[in-house]
Structures are given as structure tokens and as C-alpha cells.
Design a protein around this motif. Structure first.
Motif, PDB file in Angstrom:
ATOM      1  N   ALA A 349      53.040  72.177  33.105  1.00  0.00           N
ATOM      2  CA  ALA A 349      53.904  71.165  32.227  1.00  0.00           C
ATOM      3  C   ALA A 349      54.851  70.480  32.710  1.00  0.00           C
ATOM      4  O   ALA A 349      55.083  69.480  32.643  1.00  0.00           O
ATOM      5  N   GLY A 350      55.847  71.479  33.308  1.00  0.00           N
ATOM      6  CA  GLY A 350      57.140  70.876  33.965  1.00  0.00           C
ATOM      7  C   GLY A 350      57.060  70.214  35.283  1.00  0.00           C
ATOM      8  O   GLY A 350      57.819  69.404  35.727  1.00  0.00           O
ATOM      9  N   ALA A 351      55.691  70.305  35.928  1.00  0.00           N
ATOM     10  CA  ALA A 351      55.453  69.693  37.325  1.00  0.00           C
ATOM     11  C   ALA A 351      54.649  68.475  37.223  1.00  0.00           C
ATOM     12  O   ALA A 351      54.345  67.864  38.348  1.00  0.00           O
ATOM     13  N   ARG A 352      54.120  68.123  36.257  1.00  0.00           N
ATOM     14  CA  ARG A 352      52.875  67.098  36.003  1.00  0.00           C
ATOM     15  C   ARG A 352      53.475  65.871  36.647  1.00  0.00           C
ATOM     16  O   ARG A 352      52.695  64.885  36.936  1.00  0.00           O
ATOM     17  N   GLU A 353      54.744  65.554  36.366  1.00  0.00           N
ATOM     18  CA  GLU A 353      55.378  64.276  36.663  1.00  0.00           C
ATOM     19  C   GLU A 353      56.156  64.422  38.073  1.00  0.00           C
ATOM     20  O   GLU A 353      57.095  63.340  38.303  1.00  0.00           O
ATOM     21  N   THR A 354      55.841  65.540  38.724  1.00  0.00           N
ATOM     22  CA  THR A 354      56.772  65.570  40.129  1.00  0.00           C
ATOM     23  C   THR A 354      56.452  64.217  41.020  1.00  0.00           C
ATOM     24  O   THR A 354      55.271  63.751  41.086  1.00  0.00           O
TER      25      THR A 354
END
Length: 775
Positions: A349-354
Motif C-alpha cells: 500500500a505504501g509503495a504503490r506510487e513509488t
């Protein structure tokens, strides 16, 4: 060095197979298999009892127990070589530790989905057997193996299988070395032969135990597995003898040199690791080559990307989360051929927009040490996020992460290209639908005037199939009978790229059609490049225009024909009637009456036709239907027409029909007169009366020019005449057949036609039976 380990997979389950063990995972259970055993998750007890692999694991364990008992009973209690001053109480744990270290020192060499594992375990076993008494040597081997299983966190079932397999193999090695070589205390030829024979026996037992399970998983016979692995196992056995004997002799006679014995082992380990890296690169290159083909094909790219990238990097998990979605596509090593769609893991969830590669190490699933996350983006557009979790014992290098990022970018480029291609296909399909459904003929020709497109409407217009038209010169497809018109087939020029021309063409069936060709051409410096031609069929409009003008001339002629003798004889009677004989006056009056009656019928037909609409339902006809003898009516019409060309065939008995006598005479006169008009002067018109159980019929057969198939219904329209579009060679108003069908249907019957070009036509009047007959 030890013999190789293998990984394999069956059709419905994955397996990682070593020389001494197999890992399986079925749909309802996961397993990890290495060179020393098989691991299976807990399942129902009955299912485990019935599992054929567990039965083989149990058999291997029993074999190990039996052979270990033989060692205890018959191998004696003296070591083969003497001279080690270290007490057994210290030497035993030391050699057990050495055996453990040798087991955990593994080099993994991949062969596609198979993995070859190489270690120093067998060399350590040779040292144990030579320096320890049989029972202690067996204990050191078993203790080292158990310790390695604990260090490597092997599941109990896997550890049990490894222990059973190696106990059996080590027991055979101990028995052969001690019974054949004895305990001379030094290395003698007899000892050397016994060690070599025992090591080969160890390899054979180990390989046979493994082949039983490996063959079951891969659907192969155990003997096939043994043959495939025998050569490499023999080479490794020789390496084991050399390493173990050399180390043992140095330990006995020059212990200070023992540290230097690590150098050959390290060199061999380094060489195998280099070979492993090279094999990995070859396997990865093959996968990436297949991936490049998959991306170029742009079909099911996400699924194929996951399967091939997971295989290329030997990852435990490969995952793609499409942009704007909460469900991800994933594939695991346990089911390496199946792509699942499910909820995205929480750690993503926290890395899907990296915006670039990221390494995740926290809040991961059990067994995962780290996960590499890369964006799937290209051309300023994001298509999703990809994540890869390497196996627990491996770690991706910086080069691997960079390569993964490049592959994700290539996937994004492929997805973007696929979307563009889909839009192009959609637009092309729309254009194709317009072309195929168009009522106008559409043709495309290239710079050499060769046809590149020929739509169905043009095929119907010209009667030339598209398969025959494509690739042929346009001039060969249009038969232009007029010598002055072929030049207008291609009227466009660089100065006037849009042009239109009208011409007459002749179809293969001989019928002529008037068409309009609207050209829209493109030119380059060297001439025509493409011409799109829209072709309209003007035949009906052309005929309509001709019919309008011809109708006025025809009606004028038809009205003038009876009026001329009427006016002439009236003038004659007015001027000379008192001087004419009674007979001549009577003949003149009779002629005037006949022509007046003809004129009256003509006017009545025109007025009646003008009152009909296209459907014929706008007026109520004055029809008085009753029972009439159709045979008599046909005979009367034939007599009234007075033409020897009319050949009448009627039954001997009366033929009752339900109709209006006067209207039936009118219909029959129109049909027979039509046949006489469109037949040659010497051709007969055959009139046949026949009856069926439901109706009576009159067939009027002529031997004229025939009617084209697409005009069979048109002949029953008002003022329509079957004529060459350029000429009108027959007289008439064109309302006879129109009135015949309308009158017949008003009486409950019908008029139909069948025709063959250049053979003739058959018009059939169908009438119902009288009520009493039908009842």
C-alpha cells in the motif's frame, strides 16, 4: 563435493528435488524440497497415509534403520586409520560440527526451473568413516545432518527424509569400508579400494532413494532418473574420495597443513559459484528473450511478464498491481505456471506510487526477507506497480534491481502500444463495418490501378466476387461496351484529384448497368499513389428518367392509335356518309366502336393504376367473386386474342375457381398479351390450366428474353418495363402486370413469376377453390 541436487515440477504440483529429497506443494498444501528431503504442510491424516510420496519416505526411513542396525551389529569398533591423538569424546563432536558445516556450505546451480545443489557433505563423511569407529562415524554423520537441518530451518518431514536417506547411504559406506578395508591403521591399497567402492555405493543408494520420489513427482520411471543422474554422480563421487582421503592423510601426518586444505575446497566452491552465475545468466537470458517476444506480440502481456520474470530471477513471488485497482496479478514459485488475481498485499500500500525502485523490508509476509518494488510507467503515464520477492536465501543485487526497473518500463511501453493498437483496431473495425455495410460500391486502387479493396455492395453490383477482383487491374473488372467510355474509368489527375464520371458497364450475366464513379485520388511526384472510388448504381434512376419521358410518348402513342381511325371515320361519315353503302357505314361504325372500346379500356387501366398506391390497399376494387369455370375463361381469352401463337392446354372436365369472371379475363389477357409482346414473332405462348388440393393455377409460359433475377419483383410495379436501359423496343404502358397482380390479390389469389435469362418466363395466376369444394 557432493552430487548435484535437482528441482523439478509435476503437472499439478511444484517440486524442488535434491539428491536426497524432494519438496512438493499441491493445491491444498505447500512444501519445500531440498537435496536432503521433502517437506509437506499438515493435511488430513488419512490423506497423508494414502500419499504415495510419504509411503516412499517411510520406506526410506525403515531402510536407514535396518542398515544402521547392521552397522552396529557387524562393523566392529575400531577406526580404519590410527594416529589421531585427539580423544574420541572430543573428536566426535568436532567431526559432527565439520559435517554440519559441510552440509550447509551449498552452491546452487540452476538449470531452468531445476536447481543443482553442490556441497562438501560426502567429503566430510569419508573423513568421519576413516577416523572414527563405525558407530561413532554413523553418529557423527547423523548429528551433523540434524544440526544442519536445524540451522537451515528444515521442516520435520524434510529432515526425517534426509536423515533416513543419508543413514542408509552412510551405513552402506561404513560396512563396505570396514568389512572390505579392515582397520590397518594406514592407507593401504585395500583401504583405498574400499573407500572408492564405498563412496560409489553411497552415491548409488542415495541416487536410488531420490529417484523413487523424483520419478513419482515428474511422472518418470525411477530408472530414467538414475540414468540421467548417474554420470554426474560418479564424477562427484571421485571428487569426494579425493577430498576426503587427502584431508584425512594430512590430518594424520601433517596437521599443520590442514588450514591449507581449505584452499582447494574454496577454489572448487568459487568455481562452482562462477558456473552457477553463468548458468543463471544463460537461463535468465533465455527467459528475457522469450519475454521480449511476448512484449512484442502484445498479447496477454501482464500474465506472461509475471511468469517469465519470476522464472528469470528465480523469485518466490512476482506481482503486478494495475493503476487504479485494488486487485493484483501474482505468481508464486509454488505454482509457477498459474497467475492468480486477488487482493493486493497490505505491505504494497505504501509503495504503490513509488517513482523509482524501492526495497521493502518491513511488514512482509512470513518467509519474505525483502521485496523489490518498481513502477510500471512509460511516456509520462503510469500503468501500475510491480513487486518481486526473492527466495529466502537469496538477495537481489543492484544490477538485478536495475534490470527489473528496465523490464517494468518495457512492460509499460508494451501496454501503451497494446492500447494504441486496440484503438487502431477499433477504428479500423468501424471503418471496415462502414465499408462492408455501405449501400454504395467502394473500391480502392493503388498507383498501378490494381484493386486493393472491393466491398460487398460493389460485388453485388458488378457480380464479380471480391476474391477475383483483388490484385487485378481495374480496367479488367469493368466491361464497358461503349467504345468512347473506357477512358473515363480513371478521370482523376494531379490538377483535379476529385472527379466523377458516368458510364455503362456490362455484367458477366450480360445485363447492363449505368453507374457513377466518384474518384478521390492522391498523387505524388511520380504519379498516382491511391484512388478511392465510390460507385453508385444509377440504373434505376436512369430508367426512371427514361420511363418518365417514354411514358408521355408511350401514352400519347397508345391514345393516338385508337383515336386516329375514330377521327378519320367520323370525318368520312360526316362528309360522305350519305353516299356510302349501308355495309360500309356499318363497318365504319363497328370500327369506330371497337377503337372507342379499346380507348375506354386504356383510359380505365390508366385511371385504375393511378388510384393504386405502392401497396395496392388504398382503394376497394369492384370485385364480385363467385364460382366460375376457369377452363372456359382461358378458352375465351385465347379466342378473343385470336393469335395462332397461343397454345392452350386445359383439362377435359370443368375447373371451378373462386373469382370474378370479368377481372379474371382481364388478368389472363394481360398475362398472355405480355407473353406475346416479349416473345419472338414465331415463338409460341403456352397456357396451361392445372389444379391442386388447395388452389387452381394458370401457367403462361413464353420463350422471350427472360427477366433478370433482381427484377422479378420490379416487373409488378407501376410503369416498370424490362428493357435495355439504353433502348425501348416494345410497346405498352407498363401497367399490365401491375394490374394483374393487384386484381388477382383482390380476388384472394396471386400472380407470381419464374424466369431464366435467354430462356423465357412463366407467369402463374393462382386462384382459390369455391367454398363448397374447399369444404
Amino acid at each position: 563435493m557432493s552430487a548435484p541436487a535437482r528441482q523439478g515440477e509435476a503437472a499439478d504440483e511444484q517440486g524442488t528435488v535434491g539428491r536426497t529429497g524432494i519438496t512438493r506443494s499441491a493445491a491444498d498444501e505447500q512444501g519445500t524440497v531440498g537435496r536432503t528431503g521433502i517437506t509437506r504442510s499438515a493435511a488430513a491424516v488419512r490423506a497423508r497415509v494414502r500419499d504415495p510420496i510419504l509411503r516412499r519416505v517411510t520406506a526410506v526411513g525403515l531402510l536407514g534403520v535396518i542398515l544402521a542396525a547392521l552397522v552396529v551389529a557387524f562393523a566392529g569398533d575400531r577406526e580404519v586409520l590410527h594416529g589421531i591423538t585427539v580423544p574420541t569424546a572430543v573428536l566426535l563432536p568436532g567431526l559432527a560440527l565439520l559435517t554440519c558445516l559441510a552440509e550447509v556450505t551449498v552452491v546452487r546451480l540452476r538449470h531452468g526451473e531445476a536447481v543443482e545443489e553442490l556441497s562438501l557433505y560426502e567429503a566430510a563423511l569419508v573423513i568421519d568413516v576413516l577416523l572414527l569407529p563405525p558407530r561413532e562415524a554413523l553418529l557423527a554423520a547423523a548429528a551433523g545432518l540434524v544440526a544442519a537441518s536445524v540451522v537451515q530451518r528444515r521442516p520435520p518431514v524434510k529432515a526425517a527424509f534426509n536423515l533416513g536417506t543419508y543413514t542408509a547411504a552412510v551405513s552402506v559406506l561404513i560396512l563396505i569400508v570396514h568389512l572390505a578395508g579392515g582397520s590397518p591403521g594406514t592407507v593401504t591399497p585395500r583401504v583405498l579400494v574400499a573407500v572408492v567402492a564405498g563412496t560409489f555405493a553411497f552415491t548409488a543408494v542415495n541416487l536410488c532413494c531420490l529417484a523413487q520420489v523424483l520419478g513419482l513427482i515428474n511422472g518418470r520411471s525411477p530408472w530414467a532418473v538414475v540414468r540421467a543422474e548417474a554420470r554426474l554422480s560418479a564424477y562427484m563421487a571421485l571428487g569426494t574420495v579425493a577430498t576426503g582421503l587427502t584431508t584425512t592423510v594430512i590430518a594424520l601426518h601433517a596437521p599443520l597443513l590442514l588450514p591449507f586444505m581449505a584452499m582447494p575446497a574454496l577454489a572448487v566452491t568459487y568455481a562452482y559459484r562462477a558456473a552457477a552465475r553463468e548458468a543463471d545468466e544463460r537461463a535468465r537470458s533465455a527467459c528475457l528473450l522469450r519475454l521480449s517476444h511476448a512484449l512484442a506480440e502484445r498479447e496477454d502481456v501482464e500474465r506472461r511478464f509475471l511468469l517469465l520474470v519470476r522464472e528469470a530471477f528465480d523469485a518466490e513471488l512476482a506481482l503486478i498491481l494495475p493503476a487504479g485497482q485494488d486487485r493484483a496479478l501474482s505468481v508464486t514459485a509454488a505454482e509457477s505456471t498459474v497467475v492468480h488475481r486477488g487482493a493486493a498485499p497490505s505491505w504494497l500500500a505504501g509503495a504503490r506510487e513509488t517513482d523509482g525502485p524501492a526495497l521493502l523490508t518491513e511488514h512482509l509476509a512470513t518467509g519474505q526477507r525483502h521485496v523489490v518494488v518498481v513502477p510500471v510507467a512509460a511516456g509520462g503515464r503510469r500503468f501500475g506497480t510491480a513487486a518481486f520477492a526473492p527466495r529466502a536465501r537469496t538477495r537481489m543485487s543492484t544490477g538485478d534491481v536495475t534490470l527489473l526497473a528496465s523490464l517494468a518500463n518495457a512492460l509499460a511501453v508494451s501496454l501503451r502500444g497494446a492500447q494504441h493498437l486496440d484503438r487502431l483496431v477499433e477504428e479500423t473495425s468501424k471503418l471496415q463495418a462502414v465499408v462492408e455495410q455501405s449501400a454504395e460500391g467502394i473500391m480502392v486502387v493503388d498507383g498501378d490501378a490494381l484493386v486493393q479493396m472491393w466491398n460487398p455492395a460493389l460485388e453485388a453490383l458488378t457480380r464479380v466476387p471480391a476474391a477475383e477482383a483483388l490484385g487485378r487491374p481495374m480496367a479488367q473488372l469493368f466491361d464497358v461496351p461503349a467504345p468512347q467510355e473506357p477512358g473515363v474509368l480513371l478521370p482523376a489527375s494531379p490538377g483535379a484529384p476529385r472527379a466523377a464520371a458516368e458510364l455503362t458497364i456490362r455484367r458477366p450475366d450480360g445485363e447492363q448497368r449505368r453507374i457513377r464513379m466518384a474518384h478521390s485520388a492522391t498523387f505524388a511526384a511520380d504519379g498516382l499513389t491511391r484512388d478511392v472510388v465510390v460507385i453508385s448504381d444509377l440504373t434505376r434512376e436512369y430508367r426512371t428518367e427514361r420511363l418518365k419521358s417514354d411514358f408521355i410518348a408511350m401514352v400519347s402513342h397508345e391514345l393516338r392509335t385508337p383515336l386516329t381511325p375514330i377521327v378519320g371515320y367520323v370525318d368520312l361519315l360526316r362528309k360522305r356518309g350519305d353516299r356510302m353503302t349501308p355495309q360500309k357505314r356499318s363497318d365504319a361504325l363497328e370500327l369506330i366502336g371497337d377503337r372507342a372500346a379499346h380507348l375506354s379500356r386504356l383510359v380505365e387501366d390508366l385511371l385504375l393504376a393511378s388510384r393504386f398506391g405502392d401497396s395496392g390497399d388504398e382503394i376497394a376494387l369492384d370485385v364480385s367473386a363467385a364460382s366460375h369455370d376457369l377452363r372456359a375463361l382461358v378458352g375465351q381469352v385465347g379466342q378473343d386474342l385470336g393469335s395462332p401463337r397461343v397454345v392452350v392446354t386445359v383439362p377435359d372436365a370443368p375447373v371451378p375457381a373462386y373469382c370474378d369472371g370479368g377481372r379474371t379475363l382481364q388478368v389472363l389477357a394481360n398475362l398472355i398479351g405480355n407473353g406475346l409482346k416479349y416473345s419472338a414473332a414465331d415463338a409460341p405462348v403456352e397456357v396451361t390450366v392445372r389444379s391442386t388440393a388447395q388452389a387452381v393455377h394458370v401457367d403462361v409460359r413464353d420463350h422471350g428474353r427472360g427477366i433478370p433475377a433482381d427484377e422479378l419483383e420490379l416487373v409488378f410495379e407501376k410503369f416498370y418495363r424490362v428493357e435495355d436501359p439504353m433502348t425501348m423496343s416494345t410497346s405498352g404502358t407498363g401497367i399490365g402486370l401491375f394490374l394483374a397482380r393487384r386484381l388477382a390479390r383482390a380476388m384472394g389469389g396471386d400472380v407470381t413469376v419464374e424466369s431464366t435469362l435467354d430462356v423465357g418466363s412463366v407467369f402463374t395466376l393462382t386462384l382459390g377453390l369455391p367454398v363448397q369444394i374447399r369444404a
